[in-house]
Design an enzyme around this catalytic site. Structure first.
Site, PDB file in Angstrom:
ATOM      1  N   GLY A 202       0.815  -1.206   0.000  1.00 18.62           N
ATOM      2  CA  GLY A 202       0.000   0.000   0.000  1.00 18.62           C
ATOM      3  C   GLY A 202       0.844   1.248   0.000  1.00 18.62           C
ATOM      4  O   GLY A 202       2.037   1.196   0.279  1.00 18.62           O
ATOM      5  N   GLY A 205       2.415   5.616   4.525  1.00 17.01           N
ATOM      6  CA  GLY A 205       1.616   6.274   5.563  1.00 17.01           C
ATOM      7  C   GLY A 205       0.234   5.707   5.776  1.00 17.01           C
ATOM      8  O   GLY A 205      -0.579   6.280   6.479  1.00 17.01           O
ATOM      9  N   THR A 206      -0.053   4.549   5.174  1.00 14.99           N
ATOM     10  CA  THR A 206      -1.396   4.002   5.316  1.00 14.99           C
ATOM     11  C   THR A 206      -1.499   3.037   6.489  1.00 14.99           C
ATOM     12  O   THR A 206      -2.544   2.441   6.699  1.00 14.99           O
ATOM     13  CB  THR A 206      -1.823   3.279   4.030  1.00 14.99           C
ATOM     14  OG1 THR A 206      -0.735   2.483   3.566  1.00 14.99           O
ATOM     15  CG2 THR A 206      -2.206   4.271   2.967  1.00 14.99           C
ATOM     16  N   GLY A 207      -0.416   2.864   7.231  1.00 14.64           N
ATOM     17  CA  GLY A 207      -0.512   2.069   8.447  1.00 14.64           C
ATOM     18  C   GLY A 207      -0.002   0.645   8.327  1.00 14.64           C
ATOM     19  O   GLY A 207      -0.370  -0.205   9.130  1.00 14.64           O
ATOM     20  N   LYS A 208       0.858   0.376   7.356  1.00  5.66           N
ATOM     21  CA  LYS A 208       1.359  -0.989   7.192  1.00  5.66           C
ATOM     22  C   LYS A 208       2.219  -1.398   8.386  1.00  5.66           C
ATOM     23  O   LYS A 208       2.037  -2.469   8.954  1.00  5.66           O
ATOM     24  CB  LYS A 208       2.186  -1.099   5.901  1.00  5.66           C
ATOM     25  CG  LYS A 208       1.381  -0.800   4.657  1.00  5.66           C
ATOM     26  CD  LYS A 208       2.210  -0.952   3.397  1.00  5.66           C
ATOM     27  CE  LYS A 208       3.304   0.086   3.289  1.00  5.66           C
ATOM     28  NZ  LYS A 208       2.807   1.459   3.176  1.00  5.66           N
ATOM     29  N   THR A 209       3.149  -0.524   8.751  1.00  2.67           N
ATOM     30  CA  THR A 209       4.014  -0.814   9.886  1.00  2.67           C
ATOM     31  C   THR A 209       3.188  -0.961  11.156  1.00  2.67           C
ATOM     32  O   THR A 209       3.381  -1.884  11.949  1.00  2.67           O
ATOM     33  CB  THR A 209       5.060   0.300  10.045  1.00  2.67           C
ATOM     34  OG1 THR A 209       5.716   0.497   8.794  1.00  2.67           O
ATOM     35  CG2 THR A 209       6.078  -0.045  11.090  1.00  2.67           C
ATOM     36  N   HIS A 425     -16.996   9.271 -14.174  1.00  2.63           N
ATOM     37  CA  HIS A 425     -16.222   8.341 -14.994  1.00  2.63           C
ATOM     38  C   HIS A 425     -16.284   6.925 -14.411  1.00  2.63           C
ATOM     39  O   HIS A 425     -16.589   5.960 -15.106  1.00  2.63           O
ATOM     40  CB  HIS A 425     -14.771   8.852 -15.055  1.00  2.63           C
ATOM     41  CG  HIS A 425     -13.831   7.983 -15.830  1.00  2.63           C
ATOM     42  ND1 HIS A 425     -13.349   8.327 -17.054  1.00  2.63           N
ATOM     43  CD2 HIS A 425     -13.271   6.776 -15.530  1.00  2.63           C
ATOM     44  CE1 HIS A 425     -12.533   7.375 -17.495  1.00  2.63           C
ATOM     45  NE2 HIS A 425     -12.466   6.425 -16.578  1.00  2.63           N
ATOM     46  N   GLU A 426     -16.030   6.824 -13.114  1.00  2.00           N
ATOM     47  CA  GLU A 426     -16.014   5.496 -12.481  1.00  2.00           C
ATOM     48  C   GLU A 426     -17.395   4.861 -12.467  1.00  2.00           C
ATOM     49  O   GLU A 426     -17.533   3.664 -12.702  1.00  2.00           O
ATOM     50  CB  GLU A 426     -15.451   5.583 -11.060  1.00  2.00           C
ATOM     51  CG  GLU A 426     -13.985   6.009 -10.970  1.00  2.00           C
ATOM     52  CD  GLU A 426     -13.056   5.179 -11.830  1.00  2.00           C
ATOM     53  OE1 GLU A 426     -13.312   3.982 -12.026  1.00  2.00           O
ATOM     54  OE2 GLU A 426     -12.066   5.751 -12.344  1.00  2.00           O
TER      55      GLU A 426
HETATM   56  P1  ADP Z   1       3.341   2.846   6.507  1.00  2.00           P
HETATM   57  O1  ADP Z   1       4.167   1.836   7.197  1.00  2.00           O
HETATM   58  O2  ADP Z   1       2.218   2.254   5.721  1.00  2.00           O
HETATM   59  O3  ADP Z   1       4.103   3.838   5.715  1.00  2.00           O
HETATM   60  P2  ADP Z   1       2.841   3.639   9.189  1.00  2.00           P
HETATM   61  O4  ADP Z   1       2.302   2.384   9.743  1.00  2.00           O
HETATM   62  O5  ADP Z   1       4.255   3.940   9.466  1.00  2.00           O
HETATM   63  O6  ADP Z   1       2.610   3.708   7.627  1.00  2.00           O
HETATM   64  O7  ADP Z   1       1.918   4.829   9.664  1.00  2.00           O
HETATM   65  C1  ADP Z   1       2.429   6.034  10.092  1.00  2.00           C
HETATM   66  C2  ADP Z   1       1.554   6.608  11.170  1.00  2.00           C
HETATM   67  O8  ADP Z   1       0.309   7.011  10.638  1.00  2.00           O
HETATM   68  C3  ADP Z   1       1.233   5.628  12.249  1.00  2.00           C
HETATM   69  O9  ADP Z   1       2.200   5.614  13.227  1.00  2.00           O
HETATM   70  C4  ADP Z   1      -0.090   6.150  12.773  1.00  2.00           C
HETATM   71  O10 ADP Z   1       0.115   7.178  13.696  1.00  2.00           O
HETATM   72  C5  ADP Z   1      -0.728   6.740  11.547  1.00  2.00           C
HETATM   73  N1  ADP Z   1      -1.674   5.807  10.929  1.00  2.00           N
HETATM   74  C6  ADP Z   1      -1.594   5.306   9.682  1.00  2.00           C
HETATM   75  N2  ADP Z   1      -2.638   4.502   9.416  1.00  2.00           N
HETATM   76  C7  ADP Z   1      -3.388   4.477  10.521  1.00  2.00           C
HETATM   77  C8  ADP Z   1      -4.604   3.812  10.872  1.00  2.00           C
HETATM   78  N3  ADP Z   1      -5.245   3.003  10.019  1.00  2.00           N
HETATM   79  N4  ADP Z   1      -5.098   4.021  12.115  1.00  2.00           N
HETATM   80  C9  ADP Z   1      -4.450   4.827  12.977  1.00  2.00           C
HETATM   81  N5  ADP Z   1      -3.315   5.468  12.715  1.00  2.00           N
HETATM   82  C10 ADP Z   1      -2.773   5.321  11.498  1.00  2.00           C
HETATM   83 ZN    ZN Z   2     -11.482   4.634 -16.591  1.00  2.00          ZN
HETATM   84 MG    MG Z   3       6.218   1.862   7.241  1.00  3.46          MG
END
Ligand code: ADP
Ligand code: ZN
Ligand code: MG
Length: 629
Positions: A202, A205-209, A425-426
């Site tokens: 993903g 910053g979407t919360g993978k870690t 469009h979608e």
């Molecule tokens: P990634 O690893 O995908 O780049 P991170 O897990 O490092 O993203 O997310 C960075 C920060 O953003 C997290 O420490 C948290 O504070 C915030 N964050 C991201 N996604 C979420 C979520 N789904 N719920 C709560 N906080 C989130």
């Molecule tokens: Zn299209």
């Molecule tokens: Mg990360």
């Protein structure tokens, strides 16, 4: 902590003793050392008859002389080029016992020119390097191979699913792994195979870690975390050793989770064109990782999670069965998800009574979790600066503008008008997919930007695997591809650049229908063009196909391709025009919700669909168009 302090103390003691030893030995040796005298003084003493014994070398004169305090050793520098015969004559005359010696300066020279400087360099290097290593992350030269794994303390840094807002689908998929880590025996006894590796994919910053840590927290097992770039740091050949070490540690602590963040830094396609020294190191590391993954038994209870935001650069070998064979997509949150994330982060700040998180979520399309966390923090900072007791809506509004100011986000934040175009469009794609008989059903529609270039998406899920497709099926596929542009034209009276990719795909498909599948009546059931493989066999290298037909046929092909595309475009445009109410109604709801699941979409469509009898007419008109081609 204690351990390293003790080590340091020891080091100081050793250094102190060494210095003391050197000083003492110099002092102690002093009385036995010959005193240095000048050549003239030596001659004086000699003439005075005080010198009793002399050894002459190439550079020095060493000897014993008589002083008031008794016998004393002395040295004098021999003046080069003085006639040694004169000196010898003088010594004979005085009756001094004399001899000569060829000076062996090898050891002295060796020590001075080699050992000392090298020793110094080594000494300095050792210290500088230690400093450096400590700054970079705590490897001392003694632990080259040890992986710099971060082991989170379970009681202190525990993260659970409660800290991760939204991402319900991902959480559900990970639930099985959590259950396995909690009750490994249950799975072992029944002989169930659990995936070894799960890849979280993903945007940043979407919360993978965060999610990976939450899995460990939920399962209550140790969590080893290392990022791909840490594998690569500092020394050649160490990356592979680190991987080995990491797996050793993990196996000892099983059941546990090993998390490899940013796996793309080691997992890039091997043997690329840009192969260089650094690449070789990376490949060694990757090979080690792959062989470790192949080598261990998943029943040991070590689960490997990895994260990447660039799945397209990954070596396919990583995704093979038995490695990261399960992938979980993590998308940017929709409006509901954003509100939930805001709620999680707002727990930590004092909110004013006028704060409306829903409104904030509505104002932040395209934001990822990290940016939302940032918004909350910025707002709190602003409020504190203003000496407020709580964070009000006003601060949130300001914080959003500030965060949008961040360069990367700008491209992702669409204007209201752009969002409308993307939504229509979608919905155009989705409607066509639902209304055309042979198209795959809609799985989900979103207007949340993904990656670069794609502003929205309509996902279809095939109901069954298809190996052969009929002409009507292909035409419906064309219709779905073209429906996005058709919807834009119907609603806005003009088209945008957003359909570029659709048109490209549609044209390729239409050309295949004509050239490869023999689906054009005018050209007949012939295969046109030579396959690329055949070209390669001839020892030549060329892209595309070799034309094995005449100019006239080429023209006819082009005309047929254009015909197929245009007729299907007109067909689907007619279909959408007759369902305009549904198109607009669903687009408005999509704009508001940002994501529509397949079922919700179909339900809306049922409600908003035009009267059936009118549609009957449209359908026959459509088939008429198809026949006129
Ligand atoms: P990634 O690893 O995908 O780049 P991170 O897990 O490092 O993203 O997310 C960075 C920060 O953003 C997290 O420490 C948290 O504070 C915030 N964050 C991201 N996604 C979420 C979520 N789904 N719920 C709560 N906080 C989130
Ligand atoms: Zn299209
Ligand atoms: Mg990360």
């Amino acid at each position: 902590m204690d351990e390293s302090r003790k080590k340091k103390l020891w080091l100081y003691v050793v250094y102190g003793l060494l210095a003391l030893g050197i000083i003492l030995s110099i002092q102690f040796a002093k009385p036995f050392q010959p005193s240095e005298i000048s050549y003239s003084e030596f001659l004086n003493r000699l003439n005075a008859g005080e010198v009793s014994k002399v050894v002459i070398t190439d550079t020095r004169i060493e000897g014993t002389m008589q002083t008031e305090e008794g016998e004393k050793n002395f040295v004098a520098t021999r003046i080069p080029d003085t006639d040694i015969k004169d000196l010898v004559a003088l010594l004979e005359e005085r009756g001094v016992d004399f001899s000569g010696r060829v000076e062996n300066t090898f050891w002295r020279d060796f020590l001075l020119t080699w050992v000392l400087p090298l020793g110094l360099i080594a000494f300095i290097w050792f210290f500088v390097f230690r400093r450096l290593a400590r700054r970079v992350g705590g490897v001392s030269p003694m632990s080259f191979g040890q992986s710099k794994v971060k082991l989170y303390d379970r009681s202190v840094d525990r993260v659970t699913f409660g800290d991760v807002a939204g991402l319900d689908e991902a959480k559900e998929e990970l639930q099985e792994i959590i259950d396995f880590l909690r009750h490994p025996l249950k799975y072992r006894n029944i002989g169930a195979r659990i995936p070894k590796g799960v890849l979280l994919v993903g945007p940043p910053g979407t919360g993978k870690t965060l999610l990976a840590r939450a899995v460990a927290g939920e399962a209550d097992v140790p969590f080893f975390s290392i990022s791909g770039s840490q594998f690569m740091e500092m020394f050649v050949g160490v990356g592979a050793a680190r991987v080995r070490d990491l797996f050793e540690q993990a196996k000892a602590k099983a059941p546990c989770i090993v998390f490899i963040d940013e796996i793309d830094t080691i997992g890039k396609v091997r043997g690329g064109i840009m192969a260089s020294g650094g690449t070789e190191e990376r490949e060694q590391t990757l090979n080690q990782l792959l062989s470790e993954m192949d080598g261990f038994d998943p029943q040991t209870g070590v689960i490997i999670l990895a994260a990447t935001n660039r799945p397209e650069v990954l070596d396919p070998a990583i995704l093979r069965p038995g490695r990261f064979d399960r992938q979980i997509m993590i998308d940017r949150p929709d409006i509901k998800g954003r509100e939930e994330i805001l709620k999680v982060h707002a727990r930590r700040v004092k909110l004013g009574s006028d704060v409306d998180l829903k409104k904030i979520a509505a104002r932040t399309p395209g934001f990822a979790g990290a940016e939302l966390a940032n918004v909350v923090n910025e707002a709190a900072l602003l409020a504190a600066r203003k000496n407020k007791k709580a964070v009000d809506q006003q601060e949130f509004e300001e914080a959003i503008d500030r965060v949008i100011g961040g360069l990367e986000l700008k491209s992702r934040v669409m204007s209201e008008r752009e969002r409308r175009v993307v939504a229509f469009h979608e919905v155009g794609h989705a409607l066509a997919a639902s209304l055309l008989e042979h198209a795959d059903p809609v799985h989900r529609i979103t207007v949340i930007p993904r990656g670069i270039g794609s502003l929205g998406m309509t996902m279809q899920l095939p109901e069954e695997d298809r190996y052969i497709m009929t002409r009507p099926e292909l035409e419906d596929r064309l219709g779905v591809l073209l429906a996005g542009r058709a919807a834009e034209e119907i609603v806005f009276g003009q088209v945008s650049t957003g359909a570029q990719n659709d048109l490209e795909k549609a044209t390729i498909l239409a050309r295949k229908m004509v050239e490869d599948y023999g689906m054009s009546e005018k050209l007949g059931p012939v295969s046109l063009g030579l396959e690329r493989g055949a070209r390669l066999l001839l020892g030549e290298f060329s892209y595309g196909k070799e034309a094995n037909y005449s100019e006239a046929t080429a023209e006819l092909i082009d005309r047929e391709v254009k015909d197929i595309v245009t007729s299907n475009y007109e067909r689907v445009k007619g279909l959408l025009a007759s369902n305009r109410k549904a198109l607009e109604g669903i687009a408005e709801i999509l704009l508001e919700k940002e994501t529509l699941e397949g079922d919700a979409f179909r339900e809306l469509l049922m409600k908003l669909r035009e009267r059936p009898e009118e549609e009957e007419k449209v359908d026959s008109a459509v088939s008429e168009v198809a026949e006129n081609r």
